[in-house]
Design a protein around this motif. Sequence first.
Motif, PDB file in Angstrom:
ATOM      1  N   ASN A   8       0.844  -1.183   0.000  1.00  0.00           N
ATOM      2  CA  ASN A   8       0.000   0.000   0.000  1.00  0.00           C
ATOM      3  C   ASN A   8       0.887   1.244   0.000  1.00  0.00           C
ATOM      4  O   ASN A   8       1.423   1.648   1.007  1.00  0.00           O
TER       5      ASN A   8
ATOM      6  N   LEU B 109      -4.562 -11.243   6.595  1.00  0.00           N
ATOM      7  CA  LEU B 109      -5.977 -11.594   6.597  1.00  0.00           C
ATOM      8  C   LEU B 109      -6.172 -13.035   6.141  1.00  0.00           C
ATOM      9  O   LEU B 109      -5.309 -13.613   5.476  1.00  0.00           O
TER      10      LEU B 109
ATOM     11  N   SER C 282      -9.751   1.433  12.945  1.00  0.00           N
ATOM     12  CA  SER C 282      -9.737   1.229  11.496  1.00  0.00           C
ATOM     13  C   SER C 282     -10.852   0.275  11.092  1.00  0.00           C
ATOM     14  O   SER C 282     -11.603  -0.233  11.927  1.00  0.00           O
ATOM     15  N   LYS C 283     -10.944   0.022   9.786  1.00  0.00           N
ATOM     16  CA  LYS C 283     -11.996  -0.872   9.285  1.00  0.00           C
ATOM     17  C   LYS C 283     -11.874  -2.280   9.854  1.00  0.00           C
ATOM     18  O   LYS C 283     -12.852  -3.027   9.875  1.00  0.00           O
ATOM     19  N   LEU C 284     -10.687  -2.639  10.332  1.00  0.00           N
ATOM     20  CA  LEU C 284     -10.503  -3.981  10.886  1.00  0.00           C
ATOM     21  C   LEU C 284     -11.141  -4.133  12.255  1.00  0.00           C
ATOM     22  O   LEU C 284     -11.310  -5.252  12.737  1.00  0.00           O
TER      23      LEU C 284
ATOM     24  N   ILE D 281     -16.370  -7.384   8.173  1.00  0.00           N
ATOM     25  CA  ILE D 281     -15.240  -6.527   7.791  1.00  0.00           C
ATOM     26  C   ILE D 281     -15.119  -6.479   6.268  1.00  0.00           C
ATOM     27  O   ILE D 281     -15.230  -7.494   5.585  1.00  0.00           O
TER      28      ILE D 281
ATOM     29  N   TRP E  98     -12.225  -4.853   3.797  1.00  0.00           N
ATOM     30  CA  TRP E  98     -10.917  -4.198   3.859  1.00  0.00           C
ATOM     31  C   TRP E  98     -10.197  -4.370   2.527  1.00  0.00           C
ATOM     32  O   TRP E  98      -9.984  -5.492   2.067  1.00  0.00           O
ATOM     33  N   GLU E  99      -9.845  -3.246   1.909  1.00  0.00           N
ATOM     34  CA  GLU E  99      -9.139  -3.255   0.622  1.00  0.00           C
ATOM     35  C   GLU E  99      -9.853  -4.138  -0.408  1.00  0.00           C
ATOM     36  O   GLU E  99      -9.218  -4.808  -1.225  1.00  0.00           O
TER      37      GLU E  99
ATOM     38  N   TRP F  18     -11.595  -6.819   0.198  1.00  0.00           N
ATOM     39  CA  TRP F  18     -11.746  -8.199   0.645  1.00  0.00           C
ATOM     40  C   TRP F  18     -12.943  -8.322   1.577  1.00  0.00           C
ATOM     41  O   TRP F  18     -13.175  -7.477   2.437  1.00  0.00           O
ATOM     42  N   ARG F  19     -13.699  -9.424   1.412  1.00  0.00           N
ATOM     43  CA  ARG F  19     -14.887  -9.679   2.227  1.00  0.00           C
ATOM     44  C   ARG F  19     -14.826 -11.079   2.833  1.00  0.00           C
ATOM     45  O   ARG F  19     -13.907 -11.829   2.549  1.00  0.00           O
TER      46      ARG F  19
ATOM     47  N   VAL G 203      -7.687 -12.216  11.245  1.00  0.00           N
ATOM     48  CA  VAL G 203      -6.929 -10.962  11.149  1.00  0.00           C
ATOM     49  C   VAL G 203      -5.818 -10.998  12.196  1.00  0.00           C
ATOM     50  O   VAL G 203      -6.067 -11.343  13.363  1.00  0.00           O
TER      51      VAL G 203
END
Length: 362
Positions: A153, A302, A331-333, A342, A344-345, A347-348, A353
Motif C-alpha cells: 500500500n 488476513l 480502522s476498518k478492521l 469486515i 478491507w481493501e 476483501w470480504r 486478522v
Amino acid sequence: MTRKIFIVALFWLAIGTTAGQEGNAFTLLFGNEALLEKLQYEIRDIKKEMEDIREGLTVNQQSLASPNLRFEQVENALQKQKDEILEKLQKTVTETINTQNLLLDRILNMLDKQVKNMENSESNQPQNENETNHNLLKTSPSNLERNKEKIINKTATKDDSVSKATHESLWPTYRAFYPDVSQAVVGVNSRPPIETLTTASSCDEAIRQSNGIEQKSGGIFALNMSAYNLGHIYVYCLPDPSGGPAWLVIQRRISDNMSFVRSNPEYQRGFGNLAENFFMGLDVIQKIISTPNTNTQLWIQLGTIMQQSPYVLRGNFALTTKKDQRDFVHSKLNRTHKLRDIIWEGWRDIIYVHMAIRWSLE
C-alpha cells in the motif's frame, strides 16, 4: 277448492230436494235460476284462485333462476378482472426488467471505461509507482488465482524498501499463523513468574532459543522488555514466513467471542487473551515503536472463508499523534462486532486478522 265444491253440491242437493216437491224435472236436476247464477260465480272465483296459484308458481320459478344468473354474471366479471390484472402485471414486470437491463449495461460501460483509464494512467506513471499499483491489482478479489501475492500500500508506506518474500507464491496461508486455542488463558501484558524469566528481549531471539514447535508456528513467550520500560511480559511471537526476523503480534481476531468495538481507554490499556483474540495496548506499542532511531515494520495478515490469505507489509510504521492512534485502533478492521462484516481493501468474508510488528535500530 275441493271443500268449496263439496259445499256447493250439498247446497244444491238441499235445494233440489225442496224444489223436487214443488218444481219440474229440470229444477230438480240443475236447480233454479238463482242457484245456477250463484254457482257460476263460485266457479269463476275458483278459476281466479287457480290462476293466482299458477302465477305464484311462475314467480317462484323465476326467483329460483335469478340467483344462478347473478352467480354467472359475477363469475364472468371476476374472470375479466383477473385477466386485466395479469395483463397489467406482465406489462409492469417486462418494463422493470428492461429498465434494469439498461441500467446494468450503463454500469458495465462505466466499469469498462474505468478499467481503460486505469490502464492508461498506469502506463504513464513512474516505474516504482507503477509496480506498486500492479501489486495491488494482483491481489484484488477479482483476480483470485493470485490471492497469495503481496499487497504493498503505497499511500501508507513511507519506505518502499520493505523486504519482500523471496518466493511470494509460496507465502503460507493464514492457517499457518493460527494459534493453539487449547492453551491456557494468558492475559495481555501479564507478568511471568520469576522462576521463568528469560534473557530474550525480542521475538526473534526467543524463537531461536526455543526447542519446540514454536520455531515454526510461533507461540506465547516471556520477553525481557526492560529496554522499553516494560519489564518482563508475555507476548505472542510469529516467525517470518520468508525467513527474516520474527514478529511480535500486537492484535489478532479469530472469532466473534470478543468484540473489538471498544473505547479509547480500553485500546490504550489492551485487552484479551494471547492464545485467542487480543489487542496488545497502545501504551505498550508506543513504548516500543517510539524508541529513538527505531525503524518499525507492520504486517497485516488476513484470511477469508474462501481460503485466501492477502497481506500487507508497511515500513516506517509510527503512531505520532493521538489522531494517528485513534485512526489505527478504530480502522476498518475493528469497526465491526463480527469478523465476517469486515470489508478491507476490497476483501470480504474475513475470518482471520492479525497485525504484527518488528523493529530494528537504524
